[in-house]
Enzyme design. Structure first.
Site, short mmCIF file in Angstrom:
data_model
loop_
_atom_site.label_atom_id
_atom_site.label_comp_id
_atom_site.label_asym_id
_atom_site.label_seq_id
_atom_site.Cartn_x
_atom_site.Cartn_y
_atom_site.Cartn_z
N ARG A 151 39.42 48.49 34.89
CA ARG A 151 40.33 47.66 34.57
C ARG A 151 40.98 47.18 33.64
NH1 ARG A 151 40.63 43.95 39.23
NH2 ARG A 151 38.87 43.85 38.29
N SER A 154 39.38 43.53 44.78
CA SER A 154 39.25 42.87 46.22
C SER A 154 39.23 41.24 46.57
CB SER A 154 38.27 43.46 46.68
OG SER A 154 37.97 44.89 46.32
#
Length: 170
Positions: free
Chosen positions: A91, A129
């Site tokens: 990311r 998450s």
């Protein structure tokens, strides 16, 4: 057959993960998504079985994906599955630093295993998450962050956790 393992904790699986799985599945004949027990993340919100089930539901549309769980050394799992490739999603630069070191360690342990890095789409680069779990705890909007089938599990889990916390307060 070109087979790759995509390991992770997936606690829970996000749309960013799905993006990586879909793109990696086009590169390999079989992509094995494996929920790994991570000793550094012992306080998982979901059990390994729950995470495997969420992944199976969320990846049902990808024909060459197999989902499993594993505890142990990643190189041994790759050898057991005859998968000489590891897929890791990135990311941000901080992800790269961490994953680069892990890939070098893996290469030192087993020279036959290659690590393939896939950059996430920019629209998913902020999703984590842990962020999803925090939003769920406070009733935030999840539909842009996780697949619909996963959102149901996350909401139920967050609600139960909230109820358990309220019982302790009373």
């Amino acid at each position: 057959m070109r087979r790759a393992v995509c390991p992770g904790s997936f606690d829970p699986v996000t749309k960013g993960h799905i993006d990586i799985f879909e793109r990696a599945s086009a590169m390999f004949d079989e992509l094995i998504i494996s929920v790994f027990h991570n000793p550094g993340k012992d306080k998982a919100a979901f059990s390994m079985e729950e995470r495997v089930e969420m992944l199976r539901e969320a990846t049902a549309h990808i024909p060459n994906v197999r989902v499993t769980g594993f505890s142990g050394l990643l190189n041994e799992f790759c050898r057991q599955e005859e998968a000489p490739f590891i897929v890791r999603g990135l990311r941000a630069f901080t992800d790269f630093e961490y994953e680069f070191q892990r890939a070098l360690l893996m290469k030192k342990i087993d020279q036959s295993i290659e690590t393939v890095f896939i950059m996430t789409n920019a629209e998913y680069s902020f999703i984590s998450s842990s962020g999803v779990r925090e939003l769920a705890t406070f009733g935030g909007k999840l539909s842009d962050l996780v697949p619909e089938c996963v959102e149901k599990h996350v909401r139920e889990h967050a609600f139960k956790k909230f109820e358990d916390g309220m019982e302790k307060v009373q």
